[in-house]
Design a protein around this motif. Structure first.
Motif, PDB file in Angstrom:
ATOM      1  N   PRO A  27       4.574  -3.024  -2.566  1.00 52.30           N
ATOM      2  CA  PRO A  27       4.899  -3.734  -3.610  1.00 52.30           C
ATOM      3  C   PRO A  27       4.512  -5.263  -2.685  1.00 52.30           C
ATOM      4  O   PRO A  27       4.264  -5.065  -1.682  1.00 52.30           O
ATOM      5  CB  PRO A  27       5.833  -3.057  -3.059  1.00 52.30           C
ATOM      6  CG  PRO A  27       6.011  -1.934  -2.210  1.00 52.30           C
ATOM      7  CD  PRO A  27       4.747  -2.537  -1.377  1.00 52.30           C
ATOM      8  N   THR A  33      -8.046  -6.828   1.250  1.00 47.77           N
ATOM      9  CA  THR A  33      -7.390  -5.797   0.143  1.00 47.77           C
ATOM     10  C   THR A  33      -7.627  -6.580  -1.076  1.00 47.77           C
ATOM     11  O   THR A  33      -8.512  -7.104  -1.199  1.00 47.77           O
ATOM     12  CB  THR A  33      -6.157  -7.256   0.591  1.00 47.77           C
ATOM     13  OG1 THR A  33      -6.915  -8.141   0.578  1.00 47.77           O
ATOM     14  CG2 THR A  33      -5.611  -6.513   2.573  1.00 47.77           C
ATOM     15  N   GLU A  60       1.686  -5.582  -6.404  1.00 50.20           N
ATOM     16  CA  GLU A  60       1.315  -4.781  -5.520  1.00 50.20           C
ATOM     17  C   GLU A  60       0.173  -5.022  -4.939  1.00 50.20           C
ATOM     18  O   GLU A  60      -0.737  -5.839  -5.765  1.00 50.20           O
ATOM     19  CB  GLU A  60       1.310  -3.250  -5.639  1.00 50.20           C
ATOM     20  CG  GLU A  60       0.322  -3.028  -6.591  1.00 50.20           C
ATOM     21  CD  GLU A  60       0.430  -1.458  -6.840  1.00 50.20           C
ATOM     22  OE1 GLU A  60       1.233  -0.335  -6.384  1.00 50.20           O
ATOM     23  OE2 GLU A  60      -0.617  -0.407  -7.425  1.00 50.20           O
ATOM     24  N   TRP A  61      -0.469  -5.195  -3.949  1.00 52.59           N
ATOM     25  CA  TRP A  61      -1.371  -5.773  -3.237  1.00 52.59           C
ATOM     26  C   TRP A  61      -2.358  -3.379  -2.369  1.00 52.59           C
ATOM     27  O   TRP A  61      -1.541  -2.564  -2.351  1.00 52.59           O
ATOM     28  CB  TRP A  61      -1.544  -6.392  -1.930  1.00 52.59           C
ATOM     29  CG  TRP A  61      -1.145  -7.564  -2.253  1.00 52.59           C
ATOM     30  CD1 TRP A  61      -1.082  -8.335  -3.099  1.00 52.59           C
ATOM     31  CD2 TRP A  61      -1.571  -8.189  -1.475  1.00 52.59           C
ATOM     32  NE1 TRP A  61      -0.723  -9.436  -3.441  1.00 52.59           N
ATOM     33  CE2 TRP A  61      -1.289  -9.916  -2.141  1.00 52.59           C
ATOM     34  CE3 TRP A  61      -2.476  -8.796  -0.103  1.00 52.59           C
ATOM     35  CZ2 TRP A  61      -1.728 -11.142  -1.622  1.00 52.59           C
ATOM     36  CZ3 TRP A  61      -2.609 -10.175   0.101  1.00 52.59           C
ATOM     37  CH2 TRP A  61      -1.941 -10.858  -0.464  1.00 52.59           C
ATOM     38  N   THR A  62      -3.336  -3.906  -2.958  1.00 48.41           N
ATOM     39  CA  THR A  62      -4.280  -2.141  -1.952  1.00 48.41           C
ATOM     40  C   THR A  62      -4.816  -3.135  -0.710  1.00 48.41           C
ATOM     41  O   THR A  62      -5.868  -3.890  -0.987  1.00 48.41           O
ATOM     42  CB  THR A  62      -5.318  -1.859  -3.248  1.00 48.41           C
ATOM     43  OG1 THR A  62      -5.207  -1.581  -3.895  1.00 48.41           O
ATOM     44  CG2 THR A  62      -6.328  -0.697  -2.703  1.00 48.41           C
ATOM     45  N   LYS A  67      -1.071   1.416  -1.135  1.00 46.55           N
ATOM     46  CA  LYS A  67      -0.483   0.429  -1.975  1.00 46.55           C
ATOM     47  C   LYS A  67       0.248  -0.525  -1.569  1.00 46.55           C
ATOM     48  O   LYS A  67       0.918   0.883  -1.088  1.00 46.55           O
ATOM     49  CB  LYS A  67      -0.375   1.351  -3.731  1.00 46.55           C
ATOM     50  CG  LYS A  67      -1.353   2.005  -4.626  1.00 46.55           C
ATOM     51  CD  LYS A  67      -2.255   1.196  -4.936  1.00 46.55           C
ATOM     52  CE  LYS A  67      -2.984   0.789  -6.110  1.00 46.55           C
ATOM     53  NZ  LYS A  67      -3.769   0.623  -6.784  1.00 46.55           N
ATOM     54  N   ARG A 104      -7.529   3.942   1.363  1.00 52.66           N
ATOM     55  CA  ARG A 104      -6.917   2.379   0.087  1.00 52.66           C
ATOM     56  C   ARG A 104      -5.297   3.228   0.631  1.00 52.66           C
ATOM     57  O   ARG A 104      -5.028   4.405   0.200  1.00 52.66           O
ATOM     58  CB  ARG A 104      -7.130   2.585  -0.857  1.00 52.66           C
ATOM     59  CG  ARG A 104      -8.590   1.846  -0.751  1.00 52.66           C
ATOM     60  CD  ARG A 104      -9.088   1.649  -2.020  1.00 52.66           C
ATOM     61  NE  ARG A 104      -9.811   1.478  -2.406  1.00 52.66           N
ATOM     62  CZ  ARG A 104     -10.943   0.393  -3.338  1.00 52.66           C
ATOM     63  NH1 ARG A 104      -9.743  -0.077  -4.253  1.00 52.66           N
ATOM     64  NH2 ARG A 104     -11.778  -0.030  -3.503  1.00 52.66           N
ATOM     65  N   GLY A 148      -2.541  -8.443  -6.454  1.00 52.70           N
ATOM     66  CA  GLY A 148      -2.282  -8.372  -7.931  1.00 52.70           C
ATOM     67  C   GLY A 148      -0.647  -8.538  -7.477  1.00 52.70           C
ATOM     68  O   GLY A 148      -0.487  -9.433  -7.044  1.00 52.70           O
TER      69      GLY A 148
END
Length: 174
Positions: A141, A106, A112-114, A139, A137, A109
């Motif tokens: 929230p 991961t 959001e996280w990837t 995204k 990949r 962020g």
């Protein structure tokens, strides 16, 4: 005769002592970030759709960003990179993924996280992470919730949830 019996008994005791010592195993202490497994199943008696194996680091007074820095690839847990196995083809965060085993990385962020599935399995941490091995990949929230001390992954209502501190991230898995 007594001397022979005494020597035989002594030899037997010494052999027993040394054989027990050579058979003794050295076991490691409980890991500070123990392994856990989360399953995605339609019901308890059905075969799983997915399984995640990961280690559960704890905050222990540290900030989430110290342990999972924003903007950097994270192993999604502690120790080895988390591993996710799909027993059949799935839709992961809106993208098709073939049945198989992947490392789960991961990139945290603020909003959001990837979430990354990688073909590079059986790796320690994210130290040698290569984006060329990425399969997908997506995204997801960030939502807020009650504080969770130990990093956790769970499946519920067709989603994989990641939770740590007050951060919650959910990825649909169908």
């Amino acid at each position: 005769m007594k001397k022979t019996t005494y020597i035989s008994a002594l030899a037997f005791v010494l052999a027993l002592v040394f054989s027990i010592e050579t058979q003794a195993q050295k076991f490691s202490k409980l890991d500070a970030s123990p392994l856990d497994i989360a399953y995605l199943r339609a019901s308890r008696n059905e075969k799983p759709t997915a399984k995640v194996i990961y280690s559960r680091p704890q905050l222990k007074g540290r900030s989430l960003e110290q342990l999972a820095p924003k903007g950097k690839v994270w192993r999604t847990g502690a120790n080895e990179a988390a591993e996710i196995k799909f027993y059949k083809d799935v839709n992961f965060g809106g993208k098709p993924v073939k049945a198989g085993t992947y490392s789960l990385f991961t990139i945290p962020g603020d909003n959001e996280w990837t979430i990354i599935l990688s073909n590079d399995t059986d790796v320690w941490g994210a130290y040698n992470y290569k984006d060329s091995k990425d399969v997908v990949r997506v995204k997801a929230p960030v939502h807020k919730g009650d504080a969770v001390e130990a990093f956790s992954i769970a499946f519920d209502a067709g989603k994989m949830f990641l939770a740590w501190d007050t951060v919650r991230v959910a990825v649909p898995v169908k």
